[in-house]
Scaffold this motif. Sequence first.
Motif, PDB file in Angstrom:
ATOM      1  N   VAL A   4      -1.237   3.330  -0.732  1.00 40.81           N
ATOM      2  CA  VAL A   4      -1.370   3.847   0.413  1.00 40.81           C
ATOM      3  C   VAL A   4      -2.350   4.909   0.826  1.00 40.81           C
ATOM      4  O   VAL A   4      -2.921   5.299   1.617  1.00 40.81           O
ATOM      5  CB  VAL A   4      -0.111   4.405   0.825  1.00 40.81           C
ATOM      6  CG1 VAL A   4       0.089   5.070   2.154  1.00 40.81           C
ATOM      7  CG2 VAL A   4       0.923   3.256   1.050  1.00 40.81           C
ATOM      8  N   THR A   5      -2.337   5.766  -0.537  1.00 38.86           N
ATOM      9  CA  THR A   5      -3.408   7.005  -0.571  1.00 38.86           C
ATOM     10  C   THR A   5      -4.686   6.514  -0.214  1.00 38.86           C
ATOM     11  O   THR A   5      -5.465   7.153   0.260  1.00 38.86           O
ATOM     12  CB  THR A   5      -3.152   7.738  -1.760  1.00 38.86           C
ATOM     13  OG1 THR A   5      -1.942   8.128  -2.135  1.00 38.86           O
ATOM     14  CG2 THR A   5      -4.092   8.824  -1.939  1.00 38.86           C
ATOM     15  N   GLU A   6      -5.245   5.382  -1.063  1.00 41.46           N
ATOM     16  CA  GLU A   6      -6.554   4.951  -1.091  1.00 41.46           C
ATOM     17  C   GLU A   6      -6.843   4.358   0.393  1.00 41.46           C
ATOM     18  O   GLU A   6      -7.926   4.527   0.903  1.00 41.46           O
ATOM     19  CB  GLU A   6      -6.957   4.137  -2.210  1.00 41.46           C
ATOM     20  CG  GLU A   6      -8.411   3.442  -2.005  1.00 41.46           C
ATOM     21  CD  GLU A   6      -8.664   2.621  -3.392  1.00 41.46           C
ATOM     22  OE1 GLU A   6      -9.911   2.412  -3.471  1.00 41.46           O
ATOM     23  OE2 GLU A   6      -7.740   2.546  -4.199  1.00 41.46           O
ATOM     24  N   PHE A   7      -5.816   3.774   0.913  1.00 43.37           N
ATOM     25  CA  PHE A   7      -6.185   3.166   2.405  1.00 43.37           C
ATOM     26  C   PHE A   7      -6.358   4.432   3.267  1.00 43.37           C
ATOM     27  O   PHE A   7      -7.144   4.341   4.088  1.00 43.37           O
ATOM     28  CB  PHE A   7      -4.884   2.154   2.540  1.00 43.37           C
ATOM     29  CG  PHE A   7      -5.019   1.568   3.983  1.00 43.37           C
ATOM     30  CD1 PHE A   7      -5.125   0.453   3.980  1.00 43.37           C
ATOM     31  CD2 PHE A   7      -4.725   2.243   5.104  1.00 43.37           C
ATOM     32  CE1 PHE A   7      -5.170  -0.658   5.250  1.00 43.37           C
ATOM     33  CE2 PHE A   7      -4.628   1.464   6.320  1.00 43.37           C
ATOM     34  CZ  PHE A   7      -5.027   0.197   6.491  1.00 43.37           C
ATOM     35  N   ILE A  48     -11.305  -4.736   7.218  1.00 45.43           N
ATOM     36  CA  ILE A  48     -11.899  -4.983   5.804  1.00 45.43           C
ATOM     37  C   ILE A  48     -10.518  -4.544   5.004  1.00 45.43           C
ATOM     38  O   ILE A  48     -10.256  -5.250   3.871  1.00 45.43           O
ATOM     39  CB  ILE A  48     -12.945  -4.146   5.320  1.00 45.43           C
ATOM     40  CG1 ILE A  48     -13.964  -4.677   6.450  1.00 45.43           C
ATOM     41  CG2 ILE A  48     -13.380  -4.202   4.190  1.00 45.43           C
ATOM     42  CD1 ILE A  48     -14.633  -6.048   6.014  1.00 45.43           C
ATOM     43  N   LEU A  49     -10.067  -3.474   5.114  1.00 43.86           N
ATOM     44  CA  LEU A  49      -8.850  -2.979   4.252  1.00 43.86           C
ATOM     45  C   LEU A  49      -7.619  -3.960   4.134  1.00 43.86           C
ATOM     46  O   LEU A  49      -6.952  -4.097   3.376  1.00 43.86           O
ATOM     47  CB  LEU A  49      -8.367  -1.683   4.663  1.00 43.86           C
ATOM     48  CG  LEU A  49      -9.449  -0.433   4.530  1.00 43.86           C
ATOM     49  CD1 LEU A  49      -8.831   0.822   5.092  1.00 43.86           C
ATOM     50  CD2 LEU A  49      -9.473  -0.379   2.863  1.00 43.86           C
TER      51      LEU A  49
END
Length: 238
Positions: A4-7, A48-49
């Motif tokens: 979730v953080t990287e998202f 893309i995510l």
Amino acid sequence: MLSVTEFAVRLTLAFVLGAAIGIERQWRQKSAGLRTNTLVSIGAAAFILLSVSITGHSGDPSRVAAQIVSGIGFLGAGVIMKDGLNVQGLNTAATLWCAAAVGALVGIGLFPQAILTTVTVIITHLLLRTVGTKLSVLTFIPKNTSLPADYKIIINCKNNVENHIRVLLIQQLGNNEKIVLRSLASSDNENQTSTLIVAEITAAGIQDYIMEQIVSRLTIEQEVTKVSWEFTGQQAEI
């Protein structure tokens, strides 16, 4: 699988870069401004995510990117309008296309490339705008500088400043003995909130520089969204 953080980091960067492009468009008072370009960038990154989150490293985000390009094509077509013989909105549509590319680059994790693309888009708008304006004034039709020349000045402004702009234009034309105002007409645009003022002018020979001076003066007026001039021809030699 993305955390979730990287998202959130990637989506935030897409927001920032899309807003950077949109700020310049909003400043120029284009139909697709701050929010539109930001949303396009966020949306492209989100798709893309989504692909990366579902398929992980085994998936192919390029298939989603191809669909994003197609979708932006429909969105871009919505901002392109035909006004007589002129087509408006092509630059705005191309900017939306670039904003989608920035979002896609962020979504796939190519951060430096996304930032570089954003900077390039902004520089293109800021630097090439002046060059394009100068080139559009040029013509490949030979001009005889001694014959009377006809010009047209077109002003798009808000309704509440119409009278002020008309008076200012008349003053600008009256201050030069080389040009004569032949007609001055106003008409409401389709949205009924702005007015189109068209002035037809006859000059003693080629007076492109004077036209540039008048247009430059009107451009800085508040509530004026667009000012342009064009050379419409020369009177035949008797």
